[in-house]
Design a protein around this motif. Structure first.
Motif, PDB file in Angstrom:
ATOM      1  N   SER A 442       0.856  -1.194   0.000  1.00 33.14           N
ATOM      2  CA  SER A 442       0.000   0.000   0.000  1.00 33.14           C
ATOM      3  C   SER A 442       0.887   1.237   0.000  1.00 33.14           C
ATOM      4  O   SER A 442       2.087   1.170   0.297  1.00 33.14           O
ATOM      5  CB  SER A 442      -0.898   0.004   1.230  1.00 33.14           C
ATOM      6  N   ASP A 443       0.308   2.396  -0.314  1.00 34.50           N
ATOM      7  CA  ASP A 443       1.087   3.647  -0.307  1.00 34.50           C
ATOM      8  C   ASP A 443       1.657   3.918   1.085  1.00 34.50           C
ATOM      9  O   ASP A 443       2.785   4.405   1.219  1.00 34.50           O
ATOM     10  CB  ASP A 443       0.202   4.819  -0.742  1.00 34.50           C
ATOM     11  N   GLU A 444       0.885   3.601   2.108  1.00 31.15           N
ATOM     12  CA  GLU A 444       1.359   3.819   3.478  1.00 31.15           C
ATOM     13  C   GLU A 444       2.569   2.942   3.781  1.00 31.15           C
ATOM     14  O   GLU A 444       3.558   3.392   4.374  1.00 31.15           O
ATOM     15  CB  GLU A 444       0.237   3.517   4.470  1.00 31.15           C
ATOM     16  N   GLU A 445       2.511   1.676   3.360  1.00 26.57           N
ATOM     17  CA  GLU A 445       3.631   0.766   3.586  1.00 26.57           C
ATOM     18  C   GLU A 445       4.848   1.196   2.776  1.00 26.57           C
ATOM     19  O   GLU A 445       5.985   1.149   3.272  1.00 26.57           O
ATOM     20  CB  GLU A 445       3.227  -0.657   3.216  1.00 26.57           C
ATOM     21  N   ALA A 446       4.629   1.621   1.530  1.00 26.19           N
ATOM     22  CA  ALA A 446       5.736   2.079   0.697  1.00 26.19           C
ATOM     23  C   ALA A 446       6.403   3.312   1.295  1.00 26.19           C
ATOM     24  O   ALA A 446       7.637   3.436   1.299  1.00 26.19           O
ATOM     25  CB  ALA A 446       5.232   2.389  -0.716  1.00 26.19           C
ATOM     26  N   ALA A 447       5.590   4.223   1.833  1.00 26.68           N
ATOM     27  CA  ALA A 447       6.135   5.426   2.459  1.00 26.68           C
ATOM     28  C   ALA A 447       6.972   5.070   3.687  1.00 26.68           C
ATOM     29  O   ALA A 447       7.986   5.718   3.976  1.00 26.68           O
ATOM     30  CB  ALA A 447       4.999   6.377   2.847  1.00 26.68           C
ATOM     31  N   ARG A 448       6.593   4.016   4.393  1.00 29.70           N
ATOM     32  CA  ARG A 448       7.347   3.609   5.584  1.00 29.70           C
ATOM     33  C   ARG A 448       8.738   3.110   5.210  1.00 29.70           C
ATOM     34  O   ARG A 448       9.695   3.278   5.969  1.00 29.70           O
ATOM     35  CB  ARG A 448       6.587   2.524   6.348  1.00 29.70           C
ATOM     36  N   ILE A 449       8.866   2.477   4.023  1.00 35.41           N
ATOM     37  CA  ILE A 449      10.196   2.055   3.572  1.00 35.41           C
ATOM     38  C   ILE A 449      11.095   3.267   3.368  1.00 35.41           C
ATOM     39  O   ILE A 449      12.249   3.298   3.811  1.00 35.41           O
ATOM     40  CB  ILE A 449      10.091   1.248   2.267  1.00 35.41           C
ATOM     41  N   VAL A 450      10.574   4.303   2.693  1.00 36.25           N
ATOM     42  CA  VAL A 450      11.359   5.509   2.437  1.00 36.25           C
ATOM     43  C   VAL A 450      11.750   6.173   3.745  1.00 36.25           C
ATOM     44  O   VAL A 450      12.917   6.528   3.970  1.00 36.25           O
ATOM     45  CB  VAL A 450      10.575   6.490   1.548  1.00 36.25           C
ATOM     46  N   GLU A 451      10.784   6.320   4.640  1.00 41.09           N
ATOM     47  CA  GLU A 451      11.032   7.022   5.905  1.00 41.09           C
ATOM     48  C   GLU A 451      11.969   6.246   6.816  1.00 41.09           C
ATOM     49  O   GLU A 451      12.737   6.839   7.587  1.00 41.09           O
ATOM     50  CB  GLU A 451       9.697   7.294   6.603  1.00 41.09           C
ATOM     51  N   ALA A 452      11.910   4.928   6.758  1.00 43.47           N
ATOM     52  CA  ALA A 452      12.781   4.122   7.614  1.00 43.47           C
ATOM     53  C   ALA A 452      14.200   4.036   7.066  1.00 43.47           C
ATOM     54  O   ALA A 452      15.143   3.755   7.811  1.00 43.47           O
ATOM     55  CB  ALA A 452      12.206   2.712   7.759  1.00 43.47           C
ATOM     56  N   THR A 453      14.365   4.284   5.761  1.00 43.19           N
ATOM     57  CA  THR A 453      15.687   4.198   5.151  1.00 43.19           C
ATOM     58  C   THR A 453      16.491   5.465   5.395  1.00 43.19           C
ATOM     59  O   THR A 453      17.675   5.417   5.745  1.00 43.19           O
ATOM     60  CB  THR A 453      15.556   3.950   3.646  1.00 43.19           C
ATOM     61  N   PHE A 454      15.861   6.611   5.199  1.00 47.20           N
ATOM     62  CA  PHE A 454      16.545   7.884   5.367  1.00 47.20           C
ATOM     63  C   PHE A 454      16.015   8.591   6.612  1.00 47.20           C
ATOM     64  O   PHE A 454      14.826   8.493   6.950  1.00 47.20           O
ATOM     65  CB  PHE A 454      16.345   8.777   4.139  1.00 47.20           C
ATOM     66  N   ASP A 455      16.929   9.318   7.256  1.00 45.89           N
ATOM     67  CA  ASP A 455      16.546   9.991   8.497  1.00 45.89           C
ATOM     68  C   ASP A 455      15.518  11.104   8.255  1.00 45.89           C
ATOM     69  O   ASP A 455      14.674  11.365   9.093  1.00 45.89           O
ATOM     70  CB  ASP A 455      17.801  10.583   9.154  1.00 45.89           C
ATOM     71  N   TRP A 456      15.651  11.747   7.113  1.00 48.64           N
ATOM     72  CA  TRP A 456      14.677  12.786   6.774  1.00 48.64           C
ATOM     73  C   TRP A 456      14.650  12.944   5.271  1.00 48.64           C
ATOM     74  O   TRP A 456      15.681  12.895   4.602  1.00 48.64           O
ATOM     75  CB  TRP A 456      15.066  14.125   7.417  1.00 48.64           C
ATOM     76  N   ILE A 457      13.452  13.095   4.727  1.00 50.53           N
ATOM     77  CA  ILE A 457      13.293  13.316   3.300  1.00 50.53           C
ATOM     78  C   ILE A 457      12.034  14.159   3.103  1.00 50.53           C
ATOM     79  O   ILE A 457      11.035  13.977   3.828  1.00 50.53           O
ATOM     80  CB  ILE A 457      13.190  11.968   2.537  1.00 50.53           C
ATOM     81  N   PRO A 458      12.048  15.131   2.213  1.00 50.48           N
ATOM     82  CA  PRO A 458      10.862  15.978   2.017  1.00 50.48           C
ATOM     83  C   PRO A 458       9.631  15.140   1.653  1.00 50.48           C
ATOM     84  O   PRO A 458       9.731  14.159   0.910  1.00 50.48           O
ATOM     85  CB  PRO A 458      11.269  16.904   0.865  1.00 50.48           C
ATOM     86  N   ASP A 459       8.488  15.552   2.168  1.00 50.18           N
ATOM     87  CA  ASP A 459       7.248  14.825   1.879  1.00 50.18           C
ATOM     88  C   ASP A 459       6.977  14.743   0.384  1.00 50.18           C
ATOM     89  O   ASP A 459       6.522  13.705  -0.118  1.00 50.18           O
ATOM     90  CB  ASP A 459       6.068  15.517   2.579  1.00 50.18           C
ATOM     91  N   GLU A 460       7.288  15.814  -0.319  1.00 45.03           N
ATOM     92  CA  GLU A 460       7.020  15.841  -1.760  1.00 45.03           C
ATOM     93  C   GLU A 460       7.835  14.781  -2.483  1.00 45.03           C
ATOM     94  O   GLU A 460       7.325  14.050  -3.338  1.00 45.03           O
ATOM     95  CB  GLU A 460       7.351  17.231  -2.322  1.00 45.03           C
ATOM     96  N   LEU A 461       9.127  14.673  -2.136  1.00 41.53           N
ATOM     97  CA  LEU A 461       9.988  13.689  -2.778  1.00 41.53           C
ATOM     98  C   LEU A 461       9.565  12.274  -2.389  1.00 41.53           C
ATOM     99  O   LEU A 461       9.534  11.370  -3.227  1.00 41.53           O
ATOM    100  CB  LEU A 461      11.443  13.935  -2.388  1.00 41.53           C
ATOM    101  N   ARG A 462       9.233  12.072  -1.132  1.00 44.17           N
ATOM    102  CA  ARG A 462       8.755  10.757  -0.687  1.00 44.17           C
ATOM    103  C   ARG A 462       7.520  10.343  -1.460  1.00 44.17           C
ATOM    104  O   ARG A 462       7.416   9.206  -1.938  1.00 44.17           O
ATOM    105  CB  ARG A 462       8.438  10.804   0.806  1.00 44.17           C
ATOM    106  N   ASP A 463       6.579  11.267  -1.616  1.00 39.44           N
ATOM    107  CA  ASP A 463       5.328  10.939  -2.310  1.00 39.44           C
ATOM    108  C   ASP A 463       5.572  10.639  -3.788  1.00 39.44           C
ATOM    109  O   ASP A 463       4.889   9.782  -4.378  1.00 39.44           O
ATOM    110  CB  ASP A 463       4.331  12.092  -2.165  1.00 39.44           C
TER     111      ASP A 463
END
Length: 527
Positions: A442-463
């Motif tokens: 799901s989009d929520e699960e995919a976003a968790r991969i990005v957020e867990a990999t990098f300490d901080w990333i802009p919401d726009e780039l993550r999305d």
């Protein structure tokens, strides 16, 4: 395009190799390809000294050997140009490892050409050399020259040809684009920037020196396993049944990059770690990943058995060692099993079977089963076979024989394969069988991969990463790795990931182009 290699008594031409793509007009399309150009150095001097007919016979033999190297790696020979050969990887059919195939072809061409060069030097005193250039990029593919002829056209072709012209005899020059896709598997030395016609700035090239025996580590983005707790639970249920003495088969299926291998690796780690600190010995793990190239019959069983039995296939006493290992596994009369198993494992001194009858094949299968079952009775066995869609027919026959033979033996057979054309169908057996089909995250699960990999990333780039990935973990990880390789994201002094540059456009990495193109090309014509 040239799609097959045959022996001819004269220099081969395009007409000898034309496949079905010549028969009808091909729609033009943009494709990511890897182009290989190779030509002879010393050809002019040779032509001055040889009779034209003798020269034609010699050049024909050379071209045929070079063509066979290309075809062996599923390359498409676009054309012969004078003393040069032009090969394309990725059109009309794409593979996920087209750049690697191009480099293996170039190395194979150098080996094949060396035999001819040695003979010419001995007979004529003329030094010949093969020089090659390789570049990866976008082309227009289809009916680019005439309605009846498939071909490719674009700056990628011109660049590959000019890189080849800059190489010295015996050298293979590779562009930076191809280098980035292959430096994990191949070794290079940096040549540096070179000036080539048609380019405003010099381009960086590398000289290919060989294929690595051990793959180079990739950039570690440490993406966690997300959204697969249900599948892990079902694998654990199968494992607990295995520990109670039952044979279980679990097939994990899904699209490329969906996380099949990652799921099995995560589960294997959990299964082996669960026994640490207890008096119970952990499971025995045997694992094999099938390959589409250079694979012998029964590969999925010969190599894991050799490793687990500790038998060196090159040792003169390999059969003696095998007998000792069978005795340690509890075989009452190992000498009865050694001859058949030695034939199966291709040990030194093992005689060729008198005939490959069904009776002999069954006795061989029974011997392999007896060994694997003995291992499992000593310790529960996890037998993992990945990329089953590349498995040879012999391995599949043996696999389903074992699955049907074993029912009260503590074996958990874990299989991973892709969904779609070419995937082998499971065969019914007496063993408990489970199939898990991995769905996109799901989009929520995919976003968790990005957020867990990098300490901080802009919401726009993550999305943007999440939207482009479509729930595919491999797509997410490759997009993140691409940002790291481009320098947009890097570690700071404390070792934490930080965004250094906001990319205006999130490019699709070439690895993902290859996966998608290969998947499309595997679809049936009516899809």
């Amino acid at each position: 395009m040239l799609r097959c290699a045959r022996r001819y008594g004269r220099c081969p031409s395009a007409s000898h190799y034309r496949g079905p793509h010549r028969m009808q007009e091909q729609a033009q399309e943009r494709r990511l390809v890897t182009v290989l150009f190779a030509d002879f150095a010393g050809f002019t001097q040779l032509a001055d000294q040889m009779d034209p007919e003798e020269l034609q016979v010699l050049v024909s033999g050379i071209f045929e050997d070079l063509a066979e190297e290309a075809v062996a790696n599923d390359g498409t020979i676009e054309k012969f140009i004078g003393d040069a050969i032009f090969v394309v990887f990725g059109a009309p059919v794409a593979h996920e490892d087209d750049p690697q195939r191009a480099l293996r072809t170039a190395l194979g061409m150098q080996r094949a050409f060396a035999d001819h060069a040695t003979r010419v030097m001995k007979e004529r005193g003329i030094e010949l050399g093969l020089r090659a250039g390789i570049h990866t990029g976008m082309v227009v593919a289809g009916s680019v020259r005439s309605v009846a002829e498939y071909g490719v056209m674009g700056d990628t072709v011109n660049t590959a040809q000019r890189i080849q012209a800059a190489a010295g005899p015996g050298e293979i020059y590779v562009s930076q684009a191809s280098f980035r896709l292959t430096n994990r598997e191949f070794a290079f030395r940096e040549v540096g920037p070179i000036e080539i016609k048609g380019k405003e700035k010099p381009i960086l090239v590398y000289a290919l020196t060989g294929e690595r025996s051990d793959g180079r580590p990739v950039i570690d983005v440490a993406a966690p396993l997300v959204g697969r707790w249900m599948e892990l639970s079902r694998l654990d249920l199968a494992y607990q049944s295995c520990r109670l003495g039952h044979t279980e088969v679990v097939l994990v299926a899904g699209e490329p990059g969906i996380g099949k291998s990652r799921l099995l690796s995560e589960f294997t780690g959990l299964a082996t770690a669960s026994e640490e600190g207890t008096k119970t010995e952990g499971p025995r793990v045997m694992r094999w990943t099938f390959s589409r190239v250079n694979q012998r019959s029964y590969a999925g069983f010969i190599e894991p058995l050799l490793v687990e039995l500790g038998v060196d296939i090159a040792a003169a006493d390999a059969q003696t060692k095998l007998g000792e290992r069978l005795g340690a596994l509890g075989f009452a009369n190992p000498l009865m099993t050694v001859p058949i198993l030695a034939q199966f494992l291709h040990l030194p001194g093992a005689p060729e079977p008198a005939s490959e009858s069904e009776e002999w094949k069954r006795s061989m299968f029974l011997s392999v089963y007896d060994v694997i079952a003995a291992m499992a009775r000593a310790r529960p066995l996890l037998y993992i076979l990945e990329d089953l869609h590349f498995a040879d027919a012999a391995s599949l026959d043996l696999l389903w024989f074992l699955a049907s033979r074993a029912s009260r033996v503590p074996i958990l057979i874990l299989l991973a394969q892709r969904i779609g054309p070419g995937a082998p169908e499971p065969r019914p057996s007496r063993t408990n069988f489970t199939q898990l089909v991995l769905e996109p995250l799901s989009d929520e699960e995919a976003a968790r991969i990005v957020e867990a990999t990098f300490d901080w990333i802009p919401d726009e780039l993550r999305d943007r990463i999440v939207a482009r990935a479509g729930g595919n973990p491999f797509f997410i990880e490759e997009s993140l790795r691409s940002l790291v390789e481009s320098g947009a994201i890097a570690r700071d002094e404390a070792g934490e990931w930080r965004l250094r540059d906001r990319p205006s456009v999130l490019e699709v990495p070439a690895t993902l182009h290859a996966v998608v193109a290969a998947r499309i090309d595997r679809l049936p014509p009516t899809a």
